[in-house]
Design a protein around this motif. Structure first.
Motif, PDB file in Angstrom:
ATOM      1  N   GLU A 252       0.796  -1.210  -0.224  1.00 32.77           N
ATOM      2  CA  GLU A 252      -0.117  -0.048   0.088  1.00 32.77           C
ATOM      3  C   GLU A 252       1.048   1.219  -0.019  1.00 32.77           C
ATOM      4  OE1 GLU A 252      -2.739   0.059   3.138  1.00 32.77           O
ATOM      5  OE2 GLU A 252      -3.624  -1.735   2.730  1.00 32.77           O
ATOM      6  N   PRO A 253       0.432   2.334  -0.581  1.00 31.53           N
ATOM      7  CA  PRO A 253       1.189   3.723  -0.876  1.00 31.53           C
ATOM      8  C   PRO A 253       1.494   4.077   0.658  1.00 31.53           C
ATOM      9  CG  PRO A 253      -0.679   3.897  -2.069  1.00 31.53           C
ATOM     10  CD  PRO A 253      -0.828   2.499  -1.377  1.00 31.53           C
ATOM     11  N   LEU A 254       2.664   4.431   1.168  1.00 34.07           N
ATOM     12  CA  LEU A 254       3.035   5.134   2.484  1.00 34.07           C
ATOM     13  C   LEU A 254       2.904   6.436   2.421  1.00 34.07           C
ATOM     14  CD1 LEU A 254       6.242   3.287   3.398  1.00 34.07           C
ATOM     15  CD2 LEU A 254       3.867   2.668   4.167  1.00 34.07           C
ATOM     16  N   ALA A 255       2.184   7.176   3.268  1.00 32.35           N
ATOM     17  CA  ALA A 255       2.086   8.537   3.414  1.00 32.35           C
ATOM     18  C   ALA A 255       3.390   9.157   3.452  1.00 32.35           C
ATOM     19  CB  ALA A 255       1.203   9.080   4.437  1.00 32.35           C
ATOM     20  N   ALA A 256       3.488  10.509   2.993  1.00 26.37           N
ATOM     21  CA  ALA A 256       4.687  11.379   3.085  1.00 26.37           C
ATOM     22  C   ALA A 256       5.049  11.392   4.702  1.00 26.37           C
ATOM     23  CB  ALA A 256       4.806  12.725   2.504  1.00 26.37           C
ATOM     24  N   PHE A 257       6.245  11.505   4.874  1.00 30.97           N
ATOM     25  CA  PHE A 257       6.906  11.828   6.410  1.00 30.97           C
ATOM     26  C   PHE A 257       6.671  13.173   6.625  1.00 30.97           C
ATOM     27  CE2 PHE A 257      10.410  12.890   9.278  1.00 30.97           C
ATOM     28  CZ  PHE A 257       9.941  12.442  10.254  1.00 30.97           C
ATOM     29  N   ALA A 258       5.929  13.321   7.840  1.00 27.86           N
ATOM     30  CA  ALA A 258       5.456  14.777   8.064  1.00 27.86           C
ATOM     31  C   ALA A 258       6.380  15.428   9.263  1.00 27.86           C
ATOM     32  CB  ALA A 258       3.992  14.905   8.398  1.00 27.86           C
ATOM     33  N   GLY A 259       7.281  14.666   9.733  1.00 32.64           N
ATOM     34  CA  GLY A 259       7.799  15.030  11.124  1.00 32.64           C
ATOM     35  C   GLY A 259       9.110  15.744  10.629  1.00 32.64           C
ATOM     36  N   PRO A 260       9.775  16.290  11.813  1.00 33.40           N
ATOM     37  CA  PRO A 260      11.120  17.061  11.541  1.00 33.40           C
ATOM     38  C   PRO A 260      12.217  16.283  11.147  1.00 33.40           C
ATOM     39  CG  PRO A 260      10.413  16.853  13.946  1.00 33.40           C
ATOM     40  CD  PRO A 260       9.349  16.447  13.260  1.00 33.40           C
ATOM     41  N   ALA A 261      12.966  16.651  10.453  1.00 38.02           N
ATOM     42  CA  ALA A 261      14.196  15.829  10.267  1.00 38.02           C
ATOM     43  C   ALA A 261      15.410  16.917  10.408  1.00 38.02           C
ATOM     44  CB  ALA A 261      14.422  15.412   8.533  1.00 38.02           C
ATOM     45  N   ALA A 262      15.861  16.585  11.670  1.00 37.21           N
ATOM     46  CA  ALA A 262      17.045  17.536  11.937  1.00 37.21           C
ATOM     47  C   ALA A 262      18.253  17.031  12.047  1.00 37.21           C
ATOM     48  CB  ALA A 262      16.905  18.155  13.478  1.00 37.21           C
ATOM     49  N   PRO A 263      19.320  18.016  11.423  1.00 38.95           N
ATOM     50  CA  PRO A 263      20.599  17.383  11.606  1.00 38.95           C
ATOM     51  C   PRO A 263      21.138  17.344  13.275  1.00 38.95           C
ATOM     52  CG  PRO A 263      20.700  19.192  10.040  1.00 38.95           C
ATOM     53  CD  PRO A 263      19.089  19.207  10.828  1.00 38.95           C
ATOM     54  N   LEU A 264      22.160  16.544  13.303  1.00 40.69           N
ATOM     55  CA  LEU A 264      22.600  16.197  14.793  1.00 40.69           C
ATOM     56  C   LEU A 264      23.160  17.662  15.170  1.00 40.69           C
ATOM     57  CD1 LEU A 264      24.689  13.038  14.942  1.00 40.69           C
ATOM     58  CD2 LEU A 264      22.074  13.597  15.027  1.00 40.69           C
ATOM     59  N   ASP A 265      23.736  18.326  14.308  1.00 40.72           N
ATOM     60  CA  ASP A 265      23.980  19.829  14.958  1.00 40.72           C
ATOM     61  C   ASP A 265      22.859  20.687  15.332  1.00 40.72           C
ATOM     62  OD1 ASP A 265      26.765  19.464  14.230  1.00 40.72           O
ATOM     63  OD2 ASP A 265      26.794  20.340  12.377  1.00 40.72           O
ATOM     64  N   ASN A 266      21.749  20.560  14.763  1.00 37.88           N
ATOM     65  CA  ASN A 266      20.726  21.136  15.306  1.00 37.88           C
ATOM     66  C   ASN A 266      20.058  20.553  16.785  1.00 37.88           C
ATOM     67  OD1 ASN A 266      21.156  22.334  13.197  1.00 37.88           O
ATOM     68  ND2 ASN A 266      18.995  22.751  12.485  1.00 37.88           N
ATOM     69  N   ILE A 267      20.467  19.440  17.449  1.00 37.69           N
ATOM     70  CA  ILE A 267      20.155  18.893  18.642  1.00 37.69           C
ATOM     71  C   ILE A 267      20.853  19.544  19.776  1.00 37.69           C
ATOM     72  CG2 ILE A 267      19.805  16.627  19.797  1.00 37.69           C
ATOM     73  CD1 ILE A 267      18.489  16.928  17.120  1.00 37.69           C
ATOM     74  N   GLU A 268      19.768  20.271  20.337  1.00 37.06           N
ATOM     75  CA  GLU A 268      20.420  20.800  21.844  1.00 37.06           C
ATOM     76  C   GLU A 268      20.368  19.593  22.839  1.00 37.06           C
ATOM     77  OE1 GLU A 268      21.272  23.721  22.302  1.00 37.06           O
ATOM     78  OE2 GLU A 268      20.570  24.937  20.915  1.00 37.06           O
ATOM     79  N   MET A 269      21.353  19.379  23.405  1.00 36.89           N
ATOM     80  CA  MET A 269      21.784  18.295  24.395  1.00 36.89           C
ATOM     81  C   MET A 269      21.607  19.171  25.640  1.00 36.89           C
ATOM     82  SD  MET A 269      22.092  15.352  23.076  1.00 36.89           S
ATOM     83  CE  MET A 269      22.755  14.299  24.503  1.00 36.89           C
ATOM     84  N   ILE A 270      20.409  19.076  26.482  1.00 38.24           N
ATOM     85  CA  ILE A 270      20.463  19.818  27.698  1.00 38.24           C
ATOM     86  C   ILE A 270      21.040  18.938  28.843  1.00 38.24           C
ATOM     87  CG2 ILE A 270      18.969  20.757  29.278  1.00 38.24           C
ATOM     88  CD1 ILE A 270      18.844  21.860  26.066  1.00 38.24           C
ATOM     89  N   ARG A 271      22.037  19.712  29.352  1.00 33.94           N
ATOM     90  CA  ARG A 271      22.655  19.063  30.585  1.00 33.94           C
ATOM     91  C   ARG A 271      22.810  20.058  31.633  1.00 33.94           C
ATOM     92  NH1 ARG A 271      26.148  17.805  25.841  1.00 33.94           N
ATOM     93  NH2 ARG A 271      26.274  15.539  25.661  1.00 33.94           N
ATOM     94  N   THR A 272      22.768  19.328  32.939  1.00 38.86           N
ATOM     95  CA  THR A 272      22.696  20.052  34.287  1.00 38.86           C
ATOM     96  C   THR A 272      24.017  20.530  34.476  1.00 38.86           C
ATOM     97  OG1 THR A 272      22.147  20.186  36.509  1.00 38.86           O
ATOM     98  CG2 THR A 272      22.729  18.065  35.425  1.00 38.86           C
ATOM     99  N   PRO A 273      24.108  21.751  34.727  1.00 41.03           N
ATOM    100  CA  PRO A 273      25.338  22.569  35.316  1.00 41.03           C
ATOM    101  C   PRO A 273      25.769  21.773  36.861  1.00 41.03           C
ATOM    102  CG  PRO A 273      23.984  24.093  35.390  1.00 41.03           C
ATOM    103  CD  PRO A 273      23.048  22.927  34.797  1.00 41.03           C
ATOM    104  N   VAL A 274      24.705  21.379  37.448  1.00 40.02           N
ATOM    105  CA  VAL A 274      24.933  20.986  38.858  1.00 40.02           C
ATOM    106  C   VAL A 274      24.384  19.609  39.174  1.00 40.02           C
ATOM    107  CG1 VAL A 274      24.971  23.477  39.811  1.00 40.02           C
ATOM    108  CG2 VAL A 274      22.723  22.232  39.470  1.00 40.02           C
ATOM    109  N   ALA A 275      24.965  19.201  40.222  1.00 35.96           N
ATOM    110  CA  ALA A 275      24.131  17.796  40.654  1.00 35.96           C
ATOM    111  C   ALA A 275      22.983  18.153  41.331  1.00 35.96           C
ATOM    112  CB  ALA A 275      25.047  17.127  41.654  1.00 35.96           C
ATOM    113  N   GLY A 276      22.028  17.262  41.591  1.00 38.42           N
ATOM    114  CA  GLY A 276      20.899  17.568  42.409  1.00 38.42           C
ATOM    115  C   GLY A 276      19.756  16.630  41.741  1.00 38.42           C
ATOM    116  N   THR A 277      18.456  16.901  42.661  1.00 41.71           N
ATOM    117  CA  THR A 277      17.250  16.270  42.240  1.00 41.71           C
ATOM    118  C   THR A 277      16.530  16.881  40.874  1.00 41.71           C
ATOM    119  OG1 THR A 277      17.076  15.854  44.529  1.00 41.71           O
ATOM    120  CG2 THR A 277      14.882  15.847  43.102  1.00 41.71           C
ATOM    121  N   VAL A 278      15.883  16.324  40.033  1.00 44.08           N
ATOM    122  CA  VAL A 278      15.628  16.593  38.999  1.00 44.08           C
ATOM    123  C   VAL A 278      13.976  17.026  39.001  1.00 44.08           C
ATOM    124  CG1 VAL A 278      15.189  16.950  36.510  1.00 44.08           C
ATOM    125  CG2 VAL A 278      17.345  15.789  37.546  1.00 44.08           C
ATOM    126  N   LEU A 279      13.495  18.149  38.812  1.00 48.88           N
ATOM    127  CA  LEU A 279      12.242  18.338  38.878  1.00 48.88           C
ATOM    128  C   LEU A 279      11.771  18.862  37.347  1.00 48.88           C
ATOM    129  CD1 LEU A 279      11.633  20.538  42.054  1.00 48.88           C
ATOM    130  CD2 LEU A 279      11.515  17.955  41.741  1.00 48.88           C
TER     131      LEU A 279
END
Length: 353
Positions: A252-279
């Protein structure tokens, strides 16, 4: 369906590992050869469940004479990691003997040197023998899918830019929420396969590989192992195989992919600058704006100055989030797929160890 076992001798007396390999014989020599594996990180089991359901669909197609491609399936690719338990918890990501990620340090070779991967295997430790057996099988295929998962995660894929946008049919078939376009510069399994194809002629790199595909599928989070999810994903994989001509009679024909396609350079890796409990203030699947509050780190519980806020460096889609709630300094918190490159420096290759 044929079943064989690859035996991996252990590194200590009396130990050996058995790797089951399932094979469906195709009836069309021109159809693309397929290689599917799951649980290279042994504690990532959504892919194992998906391949269980997929094999049921393939057995039915086989009984009806509709398997066109040779299809190799390795549902649990890492028996070594599956046996590693530390204080009651499986340690399936890293080899405890060498501290090496099971999905790193695959041999980077030219395709013409494939046969040498399994020569003189007695020279290698068990984990390296396993890696050589796996990549040797994969390099006999045209389409290679390595099924993984993240911690808490949307459904997404790492796809080398050499295969994009041709591989958008896979993203569509599996209803991927996002695609991360990789640079093919690591020694991870799927990139080592791509390396061998790109350098089929040593010293001459091909930038496009039509008809080929080697990718890592991240099938949500580690706890997302449910019959409904696995069955639906198996349906998606089957639809992809049918669209690529691996099975016949149900295309069966597949629908076109509609999601984002982001290069790895466009990925923000969110890291914590400190240790502790995450909320956490935001969840996977949410779209955030620049400056939005993502998480609070409680560094000194009970103290007036005991909190540190983590905010979004730019707008984007939250693709992953960690499940741990106690973090070390510089620990990963989230991946956010964005429209613009991150200002943080990124070395070539994978986003994480």
């Amino acid at each position: 369906m044929d079943i064989r076992e690859i035996i991996i001798p252990g590194d200590t007396p009396g130990i050996e590992w058995r790797l089951p390999v399932l094979h469906f014989k195709g009836n069309d020599p021109q159809a693309p050869k397929i290689y599917l594996q799951a649980a290279l990180h042994s504690n990532e089991l959504p892919g194992t469940a998906v391949l269980h359901f997929l094999c049921g669909k393939l057995r039915k197609a086989e009984s009806e004479g509709r398997i066109a491609s040779d299809i190799t399936v390795v549902p649990q690719a890492n028996p070594i990691g599956a046996a590693q338990s530390h204080f009651g918890e499986m340690q399936g990501r890293f080899d405890l003997g060498t501290r090496t990620n099971f999905n790193r340090d695959f041999p980077l070779i030219s395709l013409r040197d494939r046969a040498g991967l399994i020569e003189s295997l007695d020279r290698y430790r068990a984990a390296d023998r396993l890696k050589r057996e796996l990549i040797h099988m994969a390099l006999g295929a045209d389409l290679v899918l390595d099924l993984h998962c993240d911690d808490e995660s949307l459904q997404y894929a790492y796809i080398d830019e050499a295969f994009w946008p041709e591989a958008s049919d896979l993203a569509s078939a599996l209803s991927m929420d996002a695609v991360l376009l990789s640079d093919g510069e690591s020694s991870a399994f799927e990139e080592a396969v791509g390396f061998a194809w790109k350098y089929e002629v040593p010293g001459e790199k091909r930038s496009r590989l039509p008809g080929k595909l080697s990718t890592t599928l991240e099938l949500r989070g580690r706890r997302d192992v449910y019959p409904g999810m696995a069955s639906a994903d198996a349906d998606g994989l089957y639809a992809f195989l049918a669209a690529r001509g691996a099975v016949t009679g149900e295309t069966e024909p597949l629908a076109a992919f509609a999601g984002p396609a982001a290069p790895l350079d466009n990925i923000e890796m969110i890291r914590t600058p400190v240790a502790g409990t995450v909320l956490f203030h935001r969840n996977i699947g949410e779209t955030v704006a620049t400056g939005d509050l993502l998480a609070t780190i409680v560094t000194k519980p009970g103290m007036a100055d005991g909190e540190v806020e983590i905010r979004a460096p730019q707008a984007g889609l939250i693709v992953t989030r960690i499940s741990d709630r106690l973090v070390r300094r510089r620990g990963d918190l989230m991946k956010i797929a964005c429209d613009a490159p991150s200002t943080a420096l990124r070395k070539a290759g994978t986003l994480e160890d």
